[in-house]
Design a protein around this motif. Structure first.
Motif, PDB file in Angstrom:
ATOM      1  N   PHE A 235      -5.867 -11.095   5.362  1.00  0.00           N
ATOM      2  CA  PHE A 235      -6.403 -11.370   6.685  1.00  0.00           C
ATOM      3  C   PHE A 235      -5.385 -12.092   7.565  1.00  0.00           C
ATOM      4  O   PHE A 235      -5.398 -11.932   8.794  1.00  0.00           O
ATOM      5  CB  PHE A 235      -7.688 -12.206   6.562  1.00  0.00           C
ATOM      6  CG  PHE A 235      -8.842 -11.433   5.993  1.00  0.00           C
ATOM      7  CD1 PHE A 235      -9.661 -10.676   6.814  1.00  0.00           C
ATOM      8  CD2 PHE A 235      -9.093 -11.451   4.628  1.00  0.00           C
ATOM      9  CE1 PHE A 235     -10.730  -9.962   6.296  1.00  0.00           C
ATOM     10  CE2 PHE A 235     -10.157 -10.738   4.102  1.00  0.00           C
ATOM     11  CZ  PHE A 235     -10.983  -9.987   4.927  1.00  0.00           C
ATOM     12  N   ARG A 238      -2.823  -9.438   8.555  1.00  0.00           N
ATOM     13  CA  ARG A 238      -3.512  -8.271   9.112  1.00  0.00           C
ATOM     14  C   ARG A 238      -2.967  -6.991   8.463  1.00  0.00           C
ATOM     15  O   ARG A 238      -2.556  -6.046   9.114  1.00  0.00           O
ATOM     16  CB  ARG A 238      -3.369  -8.217  10.637  1.00  0.00           C
ATOM     17  CG  ARG A 238      -4.062  -9.384  11.344  1.00  0.00           C
ATOM     18  CD  ARG A 238      -3.770  -9.425  12.813  1.00  0.00           C
ATOM     19  NE  ARG A 238      -4.165  -8.192  13.481  1.00  0.00           N
ATOM     20  CZ  ARG A 238      -3.932  -7.923  14.775  1.00  0.00           C
ATOM     21  NH1 ARG A 238      -3.280  -8.816  15.515  1.00  0.00           N
ATOM     22  NH2 ARG A 238      -4.319  -6.792  15.308  1.00  0.00           N
ATOM     23  N   GLU A 239      -3.026  -6.997   7.131  1.00  0.00           N
ATOM     24  CA  GLU A 239      -2.520  -5.876   6.343  1.00  0.00           C
ATOM     25  C   GLU A 239      -3.491  -5.556   5.213  1.00  0.00           C
ATOM     26  O   GLU A 239      -4.223  -6.428   4.739  1.00  0.00           O
ATOM     27  CB  GLU A 239      -1.153  -6.189   5.731  1.00  0.00           C
ATOM     28  CG  GLU A 239      -0.039  -6.376   6.738  1.00  0.00           C
ATOM     29  CD  GLU A 239       1.254  -6.802   6.077  1.00  0.00           C
ATOM     30  OE1 GLU A 239       2.309  -6.671   6.716  1.00  0.00           O
ATOM     31  OE2 GLU A 239       1.213  -7.287   4.909  1.00  0.00           O
ATOM     32  N   ALA A 271      -7.572  -5.890  14.262  1.00  0.00           N
ATOM     33  CA  ALA A 271      -8.437  -7.055  14.045  1.00  0.00           C
ATOM     34  C   ALA A 271      -9.897  -6.645  13.894  1.00  0.00           C
ATOM     35  O   ALA A 271     -10.643  -7.238  13.105  1.00  0.00           O
ATOM     36  CB  ALA A 271      -8.277  -8.034  15.209  1.00  0.00           C
ATOM     37  N   LEU A 274     -10.621  -5.673  10.339  1.00  0.00           N
ATOM     38  CA  LEU A 274     -10.675  -6.856   9.481  1.00  0.00           C
ATOM     39  C   LEU A 274     -11.988  -7.606   9.652  1.00  0.00           C
ATOM     40  O   LEU A 274     -12.531  -8.164   8.691  1.00  0.00           O
ATOM     41  CB  LEU A 274      -9.500  -7.779   9.790  1.00  0.00           C
ATOM     42  CG  LEU A 274      -8.108  -7.249   9.405  1.00  0.00           C
ATOM     43  CD1 LEU A 274      -7.034  -8.215   9.872  1.00  0.00           C
ATOM     44  CD2 LEU A 274      -8.018  -7.036   7.900  1.00  0.00           C
TER      45      LEU A 274
END
Length: 399
Positions: A235, A238-239, A271, A274
């Motif tokens: 998180f 962002r992967e 985002a 996620l």
């Protein structure tokens, strides 16, 4: 004890005569004990393993031609032991397949293709392009899709190439075989609209919306998304790391194995995706263990093709998009990257394709061609020129 290798030699002998010498060592041909019995001419040679091979003929010219053909094959590297050439395609495949290091899916595909040929009982030495053409035509008449025919042909072609390497087949009978033409990728591919994807995520609910999002906004295959663990989602960076996939073995057992060749990858993700994943974890799978499945199924296994398929069909029906497949969400992702200007290597890495050529073969029709680029450039010139012309007209007081 190792058998001594014989020197390579070849020749044609007359079995019906023999040479005798008189007191002055002058040779004379006289009838032999074999005179009039069996074939008169005997051709012989020694193979690559030092074994002598012999064959009889009624005519000397036939014996010499056979021997010349053998010698030429030995020189060019296409020689095949006659006994090995008598091995059928089916028997060679049965023995060869036991030595291959295949995953279960590959083994099933190879068995399906190789056990389905129409020339399984044909000796490899008798195998001709016409046998392969007849098999391809039989698949087309079933009918099988051109893509399926190509896959099965390639699998059988791999067996034939192995037979050539093992010197049980002299030449490739599948070379230059014409396969049914496939439709253009853009005619066969369905790309969902953004509105359709939005409807799917809404109807998927809190249990399944993250799964749909992973396919649509990270381009994951079904097996890759199902095999995600909570620790695969970073998180902070962002992967999402793709490190494994779920497969069903023999339609029942669930197997976790490495992704397809070249498919291990780390994907930058938006985002919003996620957030979907975070809500899914918080709602359904709280806890601190990073190795727990993001989508746990029965027992110790994650979801698999059947459990995902059931949820996908229910979601698709509720969203009113019965024609879409789950894999179409991967096309949606790819088309979005291309429309945003991503180059082929970037798209290849994001999708986990083994090579850029695979990406181009699948999505080349989505990239703008020279005409599109020319048109956009001319549009920009026109807008700039039209603006200047309008300013001039206003200055002169003209309409």
């Amino acid at each position: 004890m190792t058998r001594p290798r014989r020197n390579r030699r070849a020749g044609v002998e007359d079995r019906w005569t023999k040479t005798v010498y008189d007191d002055e060592k002058r040779p004379t041909k006289v009838p032999s004990a074999n005179h009039g019995k069996g074939k008169r001419w005997r051709a012989r040679y020694v193979d690559d393993e030092g074994r002598e091979k012999v064959k009889g003929f009624d005519r000397k010219v036939d014996a010499q031609k056979w021997l010349d053909d053998i010698t030429a094959a030995q020189v060019t590297g296409t020689y095949v032991d006659p006994k090995l050439g008598a091995v059928t395609f089916a028997s060679f495949y049965r023995e060869w397949s036991t030595r291959q290091v295949w995953v279960p899916g590959t083994e099933r595909a190879m068995n399906l293709a190789s056990n389905g040929v129409t020339f399984g009982d044909v000796a490899l030495s008798d195998l001709r392009p016409s046998h392969v053409e007849k098999w391809v035509k039989a698949m087309q008449d079933k009918p099988l899709a051109p893509g399926t025919i190509k896959t099965r042909f390639n699998n059988v072609h791999a067996v034939l190439r192995a037979a050539i390497r093992d010197k049980v087949l002299a030449r490739d009978p599948a070379e230059s075989i014409t396969l049914p033409r496939r439709r253009r990728a853009d005619a066969a591919m369905t790309i969902p609209t953004a509105r359709q994807v939005g409807a799917l995520i809404r109807e998927a609910g809190v249990e399944f919306d993250a799964f749909v999002g992973l396919c649509a906004f990270a381009g994951l295959r079904l097996g890759e998304a199902a095999a995600l663990q909570v620790g695969d989602v970073d998180f902070m960076r962002r992967e999402i790391r793709v490190q494994r996939q779920v497969q069903r073995a023999n339609g029942h057992a669930v197997e976790i194995r490495a992704p397809k060749y070249g498919s291990e990858r780390t994907i930058p993700v938006p985002a919003g995706l996620l957030e979907l994943v975070s809500l899914h974890i918080a709602h359904w799978r709280p806890g601190d263990d990073p190795a727990r499945w993001l989508f746990p199924g029965e027992g110790q296994h994650p979801w698999h093709q059947n459990s995902v398929g059931y949820r996908w069909r229910r979601t698709r029906e509720a969203a009113g998009v019965d024609e879409l497949r789950l894999h179409d969400l991967r096309h949606f992702y790819a088309s979005g990257l291309i429309a945003a200007g991503c180059d082929v290597v970037t798209v290849q890495r994001a999708l986990g394709h083994s090579s850029a050529s695979v990406t181009l073969n699948t999505y080349s029709h989505l990239w703008p061609d020279a005409d599109d680029k020319t048109r956009r450039a001319a549009d920009a010139l026109f807008r700039a020129s039209a603006g200047s012309a309008a300013d001039g007209l206003r200055t002169e007081g003209r309409n």
